[in-house]
Design a protein around this motif. Structure first.
Motif, PDB file in Angstrom:
ATOM      1  N   TYR A  65     -13.107  -1.139  -1.244  1.00  0.00           N
ATOM      2  CA  TYR A  65     -12.054  -0.928  -1.936  1.00  0.00           C
ATOM      3  C   TYR A  65     -10.843  -1.485  -1.275  1.00  0.00           C
ATOM      4  CZ  TYR A  65     -15.180   2.766  -3.345  1.00  0.00           C
ATOM      5  OH  TYR A  65     -16.237   3.189  -4.247  1.00  0.00           O
ATOM      6  N   SER A  66     -10.226  -1.589  -2.783  1.00  0.00           N
ATOM      7  CA  SER A  66      -8.567  -2.238  -2.046  1.00  0.00           C
ATOM      8  C   SER A  66      -7.505  -1.809  -3.152  1.00  0.00           C
ATOM      9  CB  SER A  66      -9.096  -3.413  -2.845  1.00  0.00           C
ATOM     10  OG  SER A  66      -9.336  -3.914  -4.103  1.00  0.00           O
ATOM     11  N   ALA A  67      -5.619  -1.847  -3.131  1.00  0.00           N
ATOM     12  CA  ALA A  67      -5.693  -1.410  -4.003  1.00  0.00           C
ATOM     13  C   ALA A  67      -5.627   0.026  -3.478  1.00  0.00           C
ATOM     14  CB  ALA A  67      -5.170  -1.770  -5.092  1.00  0.00           C
ATOM     15  N   MET A  68      -5.031   0.412  -5.232  1.00  0.00           N
ATOM     16  CA  MET A  68      -4.752   2.218  -5.342  1.00  0.00           C
ATOM     17  C   MET A  68      -6.511   2.674  -4.699  1.00  0.00           C
ATOM     18  SD  MET A  68      -1.795   3.427  -5.430  1.00  0.00           S
ATOM     19  CE  MET A  68      -2.094   4.757  -5.283  1.00  0.00           C
ATOM     20  N   SER A  69      -7.982   2.448  -4.731  1.00  0.00           N
ATOM     21  CA  SER A  69      -8.836   2.497  -4.499  1.00  0.00           C
ATOM     22  C   SER A  69      -8.778   3.316  -3.119  1.00  0.00           C
ATOM     23  CB  SER A  69      -9.773   1.853  -5.026  1.00  0.00           C
ATOM     24  OG  SER A  69      -9.670   1.923  -6.617  1.00  0.00           O
ATOM     25  N   PHE A  70      -7.981   2.025  -2.469  1.00  0.00           N
ATOM     26  CA  PHE A  70      -8.154   2.362  -1.174  1.00  0.00           C
ATOM     27  C   PHE A  70      -7.216   3.038  -0.751  1.00  0.00           C
ATOM     28  CE2 PHE A  70      -6.300   0.597   3.042  1.00  0.00           C
ATOM     29  CZ  PHE A  70      -6.783   1.413   3.807  1.00  0.00           C
ATOM     30  N   ALA A  71      -5.984   2.876  -1.396  1.00  0.00           N
ATOM     31  CA  ALA A  71      -4.731   4.103  -0.949  1.00  0.00           C
ATOM     32  C   ALA A  71      -5.145   4.999  -0.729  1.00  0.00           C
ATOM     33  CB  ALA A  71      -3.792   4.172  -2.125  1.00  0.00           C
TER      34      ALA A  71
ATOM     35  N   GLU B 192      -3.975  -5.881  -7.382  1.00  0.00           N
ATOM     36  CA  GLU B 192      -5.244  -5.514  -8.067  1.00  0.00           C
ATOM     37  C   GLU B 192      -5.790  -5.120  -8.076  1.00  0.00           C
ATOM     38  OE1 GLU B 192      -8.746  -8.646 -10.587  1.00  0.00           O
ATOM     39  OE2 GLU B 192      -6.944  -9.897  -8.938  1.00  0.00           O
ATOM     40  N   ASP B 193      -7.048  -4.043  -8.589  1.00  0.00           N
ATOM     41  CA  ASP B 193      -7.311  -2.627  -7.881  1.00  0.00           C
ATOM     42  C   ASP B 193      -8.736  -3.964  -8.145  1.00  0.00           C
ATOM     43  OD1 ASP B 193      -9.169  -1.386  -6.863  1.00  0.00           O
ATOM     44  OD2 ASP B 193      -8.368   0.809  -8.187  1.00  0.00           O
ATOM     45  N   PHE B 194      -9.350  -4.755  -7.321  1.00  0.00           N
ATOM     46  CA  PHE B 194     -11.024  -5.480  -7.320  1.00  0.00           C
ATOM     47  C   PHE B 194     -12.171  -4.532  -7.168  1.00  0.00           C
ATOM     48  CE2 PHE B 194     -14.151  -8.078  -5.594  1.00  0.00           C
ATOM     49  CZ  PHE B 194     -14.025  -9.363  -6.300  1.00  0.00           C
TER      50      PHE B 194
END
Length: 425
Positions: free
Chosen positions: A243-249, A69-71
């Protein structure tokens, strides 16, 4: 029609090169750090017992980030800026690669085509411009996160960029004076041949500029020992903390893309780019039959060495009920045999002299692509090796190095270069 296919090839090659290289770089980073720290590194994740040397672990991590989940925190300052920040950094990092030449001019119907994703004569200015714009993604992320650690990380990144872009640009000025051009392909062509028995590479012509540029390259890409923007021991994760999920990626991938682009630029300016030492494109085209034999021989030797290494290292010293390594080794042997046999058959088939001028140019271009990829990969290995060898510098040490050491040296190098260029002839 041929020109359209050439345009598609240029763009696809750069995209595949950088995107396929990311999981390999992640694996290489973790394996090199494990080697330096005397441990195995990631090697447990597998598909039906096939681990691919740990590459499956990198693919599993990518899949995990894709399905998470992109939180988005509720306390951020601006959701729009928070969302576009990783996109800006990713896009700017990718665009810097678009003007790196990966082969000599390719001729179709008497017209020469520059082998860049975006053919642009002022490629050096393009690179420096978009590399500078990438800092906006970091600044937007730090400010919009509404987190003191994120803001502090973005401020550190901005101050580092200001401190090291100037000596980096001054080092580039020395190379512009040396090569009398801002076209990156002209840089590579000028480095073909030899000088005083050595390859006419920029690092031998301008050793001081090369040292300054490479040091600044570490700082510009936020790599250790200049990674204060992401100092985990001081500011947790820095500008991408929230940032998490794909944003962090995307931040993660942008860092490796920027590092790849910088390594490709270092290779292009100081290590002969896509060209082999002492050889030009004309030499490769004129002796394409010898080139084909060399490709077949090198591929065969590499295949034998790889198979021998697998047989000695990919084994277990303990008794296990079901050893997947034996199945994995069989796959490695089969793939190695198929690849080596296919390359050898193709090379020997065209060795009989049936290739025309167009075919010989294709062979030379293939050699250029391989040389460019190998040189860039070696430079990437140097970046990773330095990260896991040197400790992080203090903030004041980084600023002092940039302003008090590198900048005066870069200015002095410009003066010396200008005097040699003007009065050396």
């Amino acid at each position: 029609m041929s020109e359209i296919w050439l345009i598609i090839f240029r763009i696809v090659f750069i995209l595949i090169f950088v995107l396929a290289l990311i999981p390999v770089l992640v694996l290489l980073e973790r394996k090199v750090s494990a080697f330096i720290q005397d441990r195995p590194g990631p090697n447990r994740a597998h598909i039906a017992g096939i681990r691919l040397g740990g590459l499956v672990q990198a693919l599993a991590d990518a899949l995990k980030l894709a399905i998470k989940e992109d939180f988005t925190p509720a306390a951020i300052r601006s959701k729009a800026l928070f969302t576009i920040a990783p996109m800006v950094l990713f896009l700017m990092s990718t665009l810097t690669l678009a003007v790196i030449p990966f082969s000599e001019y390719f001729t179709i119907d008497g017209v020469k085509h520059l082998m860049q994703a975006i053919p642009f004569d002022g490629g050096l200015l393009w690179y420096l411009g978009f590399a500078s714009l990438s800092i906006y993604g970091i600044m937007l992320a730090g400010w919009s996160s509404n987190n003191k650690y994120s803001l502090l990380g973005s401020l550190r990144a901005a101050s580092g960029a200001i401190s090291y872009e100037i000596p980096l640009g001054l080092a580039v000025v020395s190379m512009i004076l040396t090569y009398n051009s801002i076209n990156l392909n002209d840089f590579v062509v000028a480095q073909q041949g030899s000088i005083f028995g050595l390859p006419a590479w920029g690092i031998f012509l301008q050793p001081l500029a090369a040292i300054i540029f490479i040091v600044c390259a570490f700082a510009e890409t936020n790599r250790a020992p200049f990674d204060l923007a992401e100092g985990e021991s001081e500011i947790v994760a820095g500008y991408h903390l929230e940032y998490s999920a794909m944003s962090f990626a995307m931040f993660f991938m942008a860092e490796y893309i920027a590092m790849t682009a910088m390594c490709a630029l270092v290779v292009t300016i100081f290590f002969g780019g896509y060209s082999l030492p002492y050889l030009s494109q004309a030499d490769l085209v004129a002796n394409y039959d010898i080139v084909l034999l060399c490709i077949a021989g090198i591929t065969t030797i590499f295949g034998v060495v790889f198979a021998y290494w697998v047989s000695k290292n990919n084994i277990t010293r303990y008794r296990v009920a079901k050893d997947y390594r034996k199945r994995e080794n069989k796959l490695y042997y089969a793939l190695t045999f198929v690849i080596v046999a296919a390359v050898d058959i193709v090379c020997l088939y065209f060795y009989n002299g049936t290739l025309g001028g167009f075919g010989a140019e294709v062979v030379a271009t293939a050699v250029n692509l391989m040389v460019f990829a190998v040189k860039t990969f070696i430079m990437l290995l140097v970046f990773i090796w330095v990260r896991w060898t040197l400790p992080r510098f203090r903030y004041d040490q980084i600023q002092r190095l940039g302003w008090e050491k590198l900048m005066p040296l870069a200015i002095l190098n410009i003066i010396i270069t200008a005097l040699v260029v003007v009065y050396g002839n």
